[in-house]
Design an enzyme around this catalytic site. Structure first.
Site, PDB file in Angstrom:
ATOM      1  N   ASP A  13      41.044  39.615  34.347  1.00  0.00           N
ATOM      2  CA  ASP A  13      39.760  40.313  34.400  1.00  0.00           C
ATOM      3  C   ASP A  13      39.910  41.818  34.197  1.00  0.00           C
ATOM      4  O   ASP A  13      41.000  42.383  34.349  1.00  0.00           O
ATOM      5  CB  ASP A  13      39.089  40.075  35.759  1.00  0.00           C
ATOM      6  CG  ASP A  13      38.309  38.773  35.811  1.00  0.00           C
ATOM      7  OD1 ASP A  13      38.387  37.992  34.848  1.00  0.00           O
ATOM      8  OD2 ASP A  13      37.621  38.529  36.825  1.00  0.00           O
ATOM      9  N   ASP A  14      38.786  42.453  33.890  1.00  0.00           N
ATOM     10  CA  ASP A  14      38.657  43.919  33.817  1.00  0.00           C
ATOM     11  C   ASP A  14      39.445  44.545  32.670  1.00  0.00           C
ATOM     12  O   ASP A  14      39.844  45.716  32.754  1.00  0.00           O
ATOM     13  CB  ASP A  14      39.057  44.584  35.144  1.00  0.00           C
ATOM     14  CG  ASP A  14      38.264  44.065  36.333  1.00  0.00           C
ATOM     15  OD1 ASP A  14      37.150  43.545  36.119  1.00  0.00           O
ATOM     16  OD2 ASP A  14      38.750  44.172  37.470  1.00  0.00           O
ATOM     17  N   HIS A 134      31.143  40.509  36.240  1.00  0.00           N
ATOM     18  CA  HIS A 134      31.960  41.400  37.056  1.00  0.00           C
ATOM     19  C   HIS A 134      31.430  41.368  38.492  1.00  0.00           C
ATOM     20  O   HIS A 134      30.232  41.489  38.735  1.00  0.00           O
ATOM     21  CB  HIS A 134      31.845  42.816  36.473  1.00  0.00           C
ATOM     22  CG  HIS A 134      32.709  43.837  37.130  1.00  0.00           C
ATOM     23  ND1 HIS A 134      34.047  43.646  37.397  1.00  0.00           N
ATOM     24  CD2 HIS A 134      32.422  45.109  37.569  1.00  0.00           C
ATOM     25  CE1 HIS A 134      34.547  44.737  37.955  1.00  0.00           C
ATOM     26  NE2 HIS A 134      33.590  45.626  38.081  1.00  0.00           N
TER      27      HIS A 134
END
Length: 304
Positions: A13-14, A134
Site C-alpha cells: 500500500d501507499d 486508503h
C-alpha cells in the site's frame, strides 16, 4: 511447486507516498516479497511511482484517498465538504466524524473518486487492476455506494473487503487498534452486498491487520495464512479449488521528515522504522520457505 492451496495477492500500500517508500516497495517487489501495489495518486511521489511500476512491470491498482492530503479534483481544492479551512482532507478519524454528523456531500465524494481514477489513467496509461480505499474509507456507509458505482462504471473488477480471520482472537493488538479494526470489519461486512450488486469481486479472505508493522513475523504470517485457508474453505470454495486471499502490507524505508506525504508532509506511520521492519521480513528467505510449505502461490489481482 505442487498444486497450490492458496492464491495470495501481496499488496504494498501507499505507493507514491514518498521516494523512500517507493524505493522500498520496488526493492520488495524485485525480491519477491510483494506481488502488487496500490497507488496514492495525490501523493508527492505518485508520478515517480507510476514510472517505476512501468519500468519494473509491477501490477498496480488505485489506493483511493479521501482522508489524507489534498483533493485531486480542482473544483474541490478551494472549498468542499471533504476539506478543512486549509484545503486538506479531514484525516482518518476526522473523515469518519464528518460522515457520521452528515457533513459530507456524497456528490463531492463521487467527483473526487472519479478524478482520482482519471489521474491514475494519466499516470499509468491504463485503468487500475483493482481499487481500494486508503485507511479503509471505501467500506464506510454511503461512501461504499459511491465507491461501488465508480468502480462499476469503469469496469474495475476487484476491491478489498477488510474482514480478517482471527482478528477477534488476536492477542497482540493494543485495545485502541483492536476496537478500530473491529469497526472496520463491521463496515466491511455491511459493504459486501453493495459490492456484489455492482458486480465487484474480492478475494475469499483478507489479511494484514494482525501482521502490520512490528507484528509482521513468520509465525504471525503462518497463523494468518492458515486462518485464511480455513476461512476460504468454510466460505464455500469448491473442493479442489484454490482459496484466494489478499495480504495488505506497508513495506518501505522510513520517510525523511518534510519529504513526501499527500500535501502536508509524511505522517508518523510513514516515518516509523516499522516500515523497514515489514520490508526486511517480507524479503527473508524464511517467508519464501513458509509460502512453499503452506502451498501458497503468490499472484496479482489481474491473475485471479
Amino acid at each position: 511447486m505442487p498444486q497450490p492451496r492458496l492464491l495470495l495477492v501481496i499488496t504494498g500500500d501507499d505507493f507514491g507516498y514518498c521516494p523512500r517508500r517507493n524505493q522500498g516497495i520496488v526493492d520488495c517487489f524485485l525480491a519477491g516479497g510483494i506481488s502488487n501495489v496500490s497507488l496514492l495518486v495525490n501523493a508527492a511521489a505518485a508520478k515517480e511511482a507510476a514510472d517505476l511500476a512501468k519500468r519494473h512491470q509491477i501490477p498496480i491498482g488505485l489506493h483511493a484517498n479521501l482522508s489524507e492530503g489534498t483533493p485531486v479534483c480542482q473544483m474541490l481544492q478551494k472549498s468542499s465538504s471533504l476539506t478543512d479551512q486549509r484545503g486538506f482532507f479531514h484525516g482518518k478519524m476526522g473523515f469518519r466524524q464528518s460522515l457520521e454528523s452528515g457533513q459530507l456531500c456524497m456528490k463531492q465524494v463521487e467527483m473526487e473518486l472519479r478524478a482520482q481514477v482519471k489521474r491514475f489513467v494519466e499516470l499509468t496509461g491504463h485503468l487500475p487492476d483493482h481499487m481500494d480505499g486508503h485507511q479503509h474509507v471505501h467500506v464506510l456507509p454511503e461512501v461504499r455506494d459511491v465507491f461501488a458505482q465508480v468502480m462499476s462504471d469503469h469496469r474495475i473488477r476487484f476491491t478489498r473487503v477488510p474482514v480478517e480471520p482471527g482478528l477477534h482472537s488476536c492477542q497482540w493488538l493494543p485495545e485502541h487498534l483492536h476496537s478500530f479494526y473491529c469497526q472496520v470489519e463491521k463496515d466491511a461486512l455491511d459493504s459486501m452486498a453493495v459490492f456484489r450488486q455492482n458486480g465487484i469481486r474480492w478475494p475469499d479472505a483478507y489479511l494484514g491487520l494482525t501482521t502490520m508493522g512490528q507484528n509482521m513475523s513468520v509465525p504471525h504470517l503462518q497463523r494468518a495464512l492458515r486462518l485464511a485457508l480455513a476461512a476460504g474453505q468454510m466460505g464455500g470454495t469448491p473442493g479442489g479449488a484454490c482459496v484466494t486471499a489478499e495480504l495488505m502490507v506497508h513495506p518501505g524505508y522510513p520517510s525523511h521528515p518534510q519529504e513526501g506525504g499527500c500535501g502536508d508532509g509524511p505522517d508518523d506511520f510513514s516515518q516509523s522504522p516499522e516500515r523497514q521492519h515489514e520490508l526486511s521480513v517480507l524479503k527473508e528467505p524464511s517467508v519464501a520457505a513458509l509460502l512453499s510449505q503452506e502451498k501458497v502461490q503468490v499472484c496479482a489481482f489481474k491473475d485471479l
